[in-house]
Design an enzyme around this catalytic site. Structure first.
Site, PDB file in Angstrom:
ATOM      1  N   GLU A  57       0.815  -1.217   0.000  1.00  0.00           N
ATOM      2  CA  GLU A  57       0.000   0.000   0.000  1.00  0.00           C
ATOM      3  C   GLU A  57       0.854   1.275   0.000  1.00  0.00           C
ATOM      4  O   GLU A  57       0.392   2.331   0.438  1.00  0.00           O
ATOM      5  CB  GLU A  57      -0.939  -0.002   1.210  1.00  0.00           C
ATOM      6  CG  GLU A  57      -1.929  -1.155   1.177  1.00  0.00           C
ATOM      7  CD  GLU A  57      -3.056  -0.925   2.175  1.00  0.00           C
ATOM      8  OE1 GLU A  57      -4.165  -0.568   1.718  1.00  0.00           O
ATOM      9  OE2 GLU A  57      -2.818  -1.096   3.388  1.00  0.00           O
TER      10      GLU A  57
ATOM     11  N   HIS B 172      -0.534   5.486   7.794  1.00  0.00           N
ATOM     12  CA  HIS B 172      -1.691   4.659   7.451  1.00  0.00           C
ATOM     13  C   HIS B 172      -1.851   3.642   8.572  1.00  0.00           C
ATOM     14  O   HIS B 172      -0.917   2.899   8.878  1.00  0.00           O
ATOM     15  CB  HIS B 172      -1.485   3.938   6.120  1.00  0.00           C
ATOM     16  CG  HIS B 172      -2.502   2.853   5.897  1.00  0.00           C
ATOM     17  ND1 HIS B 172      -3.853   3.070   6.007  1.00  0.00           N
ATOM     18  CD2 HIS B 172      -2.367   1.529   5.619  1.00  0.00           C
ATOM     19  CE1 HIS B 172      -4.506   1.938   5.780  1.00  0.00           C
ATOM     20  NE2 HIS B 172      -3.630   0.987   5.554  1.00  0.00           N
TER      21      HIS B 172
ATOM     22  N   HIS C 114      -4.801   1.060  11.098  1.00  0.00           N
ATOM     23  CA  HIS C 114      -6.113   0.430  11.280  1.00  0.00           C
ATOM     24  C   HIS C 114      -6.607   0.748  12.686  1.00  0.00           C
ATOM     25  O   HIS C 114      -7.314  -0.048  13.298  1.00  0.00           O
ATOM     26  CB  HIS C 114      -6.004  -1.084  11.063  1.00  0.00           C
ATOM     27  CG  HIS C 114      -5.321  -1.455   9.791  1.00  0.00           C
ATOM     28  ND1 HIS C 114      -4.528  -2.562   9.659  1.00  0.00           N
ATOM     29  CD2 HIS C 114      -5.284  -0.833   8.580  1.00  0.00           C
ATOM     30  CE1 HIS C 114      -4.046  -2.608   8.427  1.00  0.00           C
ATOM     31  NE2 HIS C 114      -4.490  -1.573   7.758  1.00  0.00           N
TER      32      HIS C 114
ATOM     33  N   HIS D 291     -11.443  -0.606   6.758  1.00  0.00           N
ATOM     34  CA  HIS D 291     -10.020  -0.865   6.599  1.00  0.00           C
ATOM     35  C   HIS D 291      -9.180  -0.036   7.577  1.00  0.00           C
ATOM     36  O   HIS D 291      -8.498  -0.600   8.422  1.00  0.00           O
ATOM     37  CB  HIS D 291      -9.681  -0.553   5.128  1.00  0.00           C
ATOM     38  CG  HIS D 291      -8.234  -0.631   4.776  1.00  0.00           C
ATOM     39  ND1 HIS D 291      -7.785  -0.491   3.484  1.00  0.00           N
ATOM     40  CD2 HIS D 291      -7.135  -0.808   5.522  1.00  0.00           C
ATOM     41  CE1 HIS D 291      -6.463  -0.594   3.471  1.00  0.00           C
ATOM     42  NE2 HIS D 291      -6.043  -0.788   4.688  1.00  0.00           N
TER      43      HIS D 291
END
Lengths: 258, 258, 258, 258
Positions: free
Chosen positions: B93, B112, B114, B180
């Protein structure tokens, strides 16, 4: 599902023995990780199908998972019997493992836990649907000992109860046991640990989403299938391999050296 | 937004090299902090724009953030490509980072994650509004791969998906990825870590406020603007500098020496 | 309330100096405990009125509470000014402390925190009533900078805002700051730490009681008065003395030696 | 219930002394475990009936459970009096223990805690029913000092209040104290620790199940009876024995060597 038996490696005894050692080492770490990640407490267990003999599986003697060492790992047959006599107590619920291995040749590792946020889904009518955990498709069935065997102590302490549970599990990856816990299956020890941890994580996400209220956008089955496809092969640095390294470090720190 | 490129320092190579070392050191600590603060688990990543070249960014090889060391940091270009060949696996990603750096010259660090209490806001219709975290204004948009690309495995694994996500992010500081996780951006590694931690904290506050019921008094945009103004400059002993020192100590204690 | 000033001890300089050392030692431990008990994170602060001069108070320089040592403790006057010049940054919100000490001669210690479960009560209309924490009577008022000063960055960064907050606090032990945190006061450092921890604990109990639904049986004011009476004197082995010893051990373990 | 007194062992003084040492050792570990498992904080206490004299019990002096050592254990009579004079402060609520031992000859260990998720059930009308913890049958009664004695500080600080509480407890294993905490009893120190931990665990499960909404499938009394039957005997490797070993390791790690 096609019946598949895993052939014994042909490169000789020492390779075979190395493979077995690797599975046992992973199994010990799996016990520690499941404890350190709060999936199991003093109870719960994890097993691995024997890499050389699909009719056997490996699991600790009756012991808290956070304390398991290589010396605790015993070998069982698919009737839940010990392969070699051993005076140490064994898990009463070993039939969860034996019957799942019998029914599901694709499964090479099984976790039974009382994962705390999953249990509430076993006693209510709220289905444990996937927000992030694609392996919860097609569904997460609930097995109730009451329906299968009337009044019991809820333990899966016989081949018959194990068989009934395996039937309820069907081709799914996770089944709940009402008022008790859950069973998670996978193609390897690392994958089943990954799934057990994210089953709990998904339950927490879903509980919180429900508290926010309104409709919830679940993972679509099509999305889940694509996610599972990438998880279905070993990829160093990705998927369950990446988390394993981290969780192992944390688990050894919390539970002590092997 | 005016395009701004950060000029290479003119005081010579050794100063430049020192600046790079500082950014890399912060980036490694950032990985550890995000893990120790439970913003990332085995997954998630953090990057920094290269201090000498705005068309490059620095990020770990594909590894659990809690384990990242200086030796893991690699250099990427804005197409997500490795600047120097490297055999080690990289994050699928990485395009989240490359495309945000391309679209947002003001951004020098990207997380990034979760982050667990943020995900529920990505699958419900409850907007993640600021109770304490002023940087959540103007808004926290939700990016859904389903709308952008139909059935996917939800990963931002191509420049096209990264670009679509960056477009949804717009001039905001945080965007959610449905089912996500989220993306958080900032003007420095320390600021983006601060924001990632307090995005999660604000989500917890909001969830609890909703559980208490009744109308909620959100931060006013005018208040948020004044709060962000004081955060927009480095002030030793204040803002993200104060928490960094504490979080660093905790992170090294939990994840081990560098 | 009768104005009361605490007389300087007459047993000579070395006794006085010992008393000061004891207060400073407690203050440092208080910083660590509040962090280890998750009442403060990288922000928040705790102060003590100077044992020899009621017009002064002691507080750390601007630093994360979990890192504070004796060398960080500075002396302030009731205008929030440093008694001795010091180049190190100080807390912007020191006026919370200075103005509470000015308004409340009975108060000898003040905590300002962003205690996580308390904040939601500051942005909703659910009053923070006592289930176990008797000192929440008569009431827990909410101070809103918006009502007092219009659009601000929410920080109590001037004597005027501190004064307005102290006025809202009145004769109570705890006041909330809307969208920001709370202020807790007490007759000693140990008592204020005890109260800050149990303010958070009571908020958690109340939130959960609300989730269970139906009417809640709060502590009666008469019961609270009797509880506070026994807490109003130092009793070795009881009350805040008992918890202090435990929390101190935990805090030093988590944050490192003094 | 038939009155049963446990006879003094006939195998001589050294065996008796060994039995006493074992109970004291377990009692010290029990203190540490209850703290490490977050059942008690700085307050709460656990006692054991004296193995040689049913009219006496053993309990720590007034001290935070996480700090208790062998040297802290004192001997009390059933009026809550110290058997040997001791200058150290004792728990004000020792009458919880003395009166329960008087009323319940089958009980050999008692825990009093403020177990955090249990308290909300004491101030609402939601009964603490069993999802997994069979010992919560027949019921979990609530004792309210207000009904028994009007306005008090809620502490069970007299034989009369202890007697009234024991009466409310009746033949059950757990009783709640309104706005205060709970009492858990068992046939041994290990069993009472097991029950105290799982009373809290069951409260969490029930709270979460209620948040999921809809009807809840509780454990049937018939199932609970079968579960309790297997718990009613010591089985090495099973039941409370299995968790004890794990919890002991964790507790010593968190609270320090004995």
């Amino acid at each position: 599902m096609a019946k598949k038996t895993r052939a014994r490696p042909t490169t000789g005894k020492s390779h075979a023995s190395q493979e077995l050692k690797t599975v046992i080492a992973d199994l010990v770490i799996a016990n520690r990780i499941l404890y350190a990640q709060d999936v199991v407490d003093g109870y719960g267990h994890v097993s691995a199908r024997h890499p050389h003999d699909p009719h056997r599986f490996l699991m600790s003697r009756a012991r808290a998972p956070g304390l398991v060492t290589v010396a605790d790992i015993l070998e069982f047959g698919l009737d839940g019997e010990l392969i070699k006599p051993d005076a140490r107590p064994v898990y009463q619920e070993r039939f969860i493992h034996s019957e799942v291995y019998r029914a599901r040749p694709d499964v090479h590792a099984v976790v039974h836990s009382h994962s705390p946020t999953v249990v509430p889904f076993s006693v209510t009518q709220a289905p444990l649907k996937p927000i992030r955990a694609g392996f919860l498709y097609p569904e997460v069935p609930i097995f109730d000992t009451r329906a299968a065997a009337g009044w019991t102590n809820l333990l899966i302490s016989s081949p018959a109860l194990g068989k009934a549970l395996a039937q309820t599990l069907g081709e799914n990856s996770v089944a709940l046991l009402r008022g008790h816990g859950n069973v998670v299956v996978g193609r390897s020890v690392r994958v089943v640990v990954y799934r057990a941890v994210y089953t709990e994580a998904n339950a927490k996400l879903l509980l919180q989403a429900k508290m926010l209220g309104g409709p919830i956008t679940y993972l679509a089955p099509e999305e889940a299938a694509l996610m599972e496809k990438s998880q279905s092969q070993d990829r160093p640095g990705h998927g369950s391999d990446r988390t394993w390294e981290m969780w192992k470090q944390e688990a050894l720190k919390r539970t002590g050296k092997l």
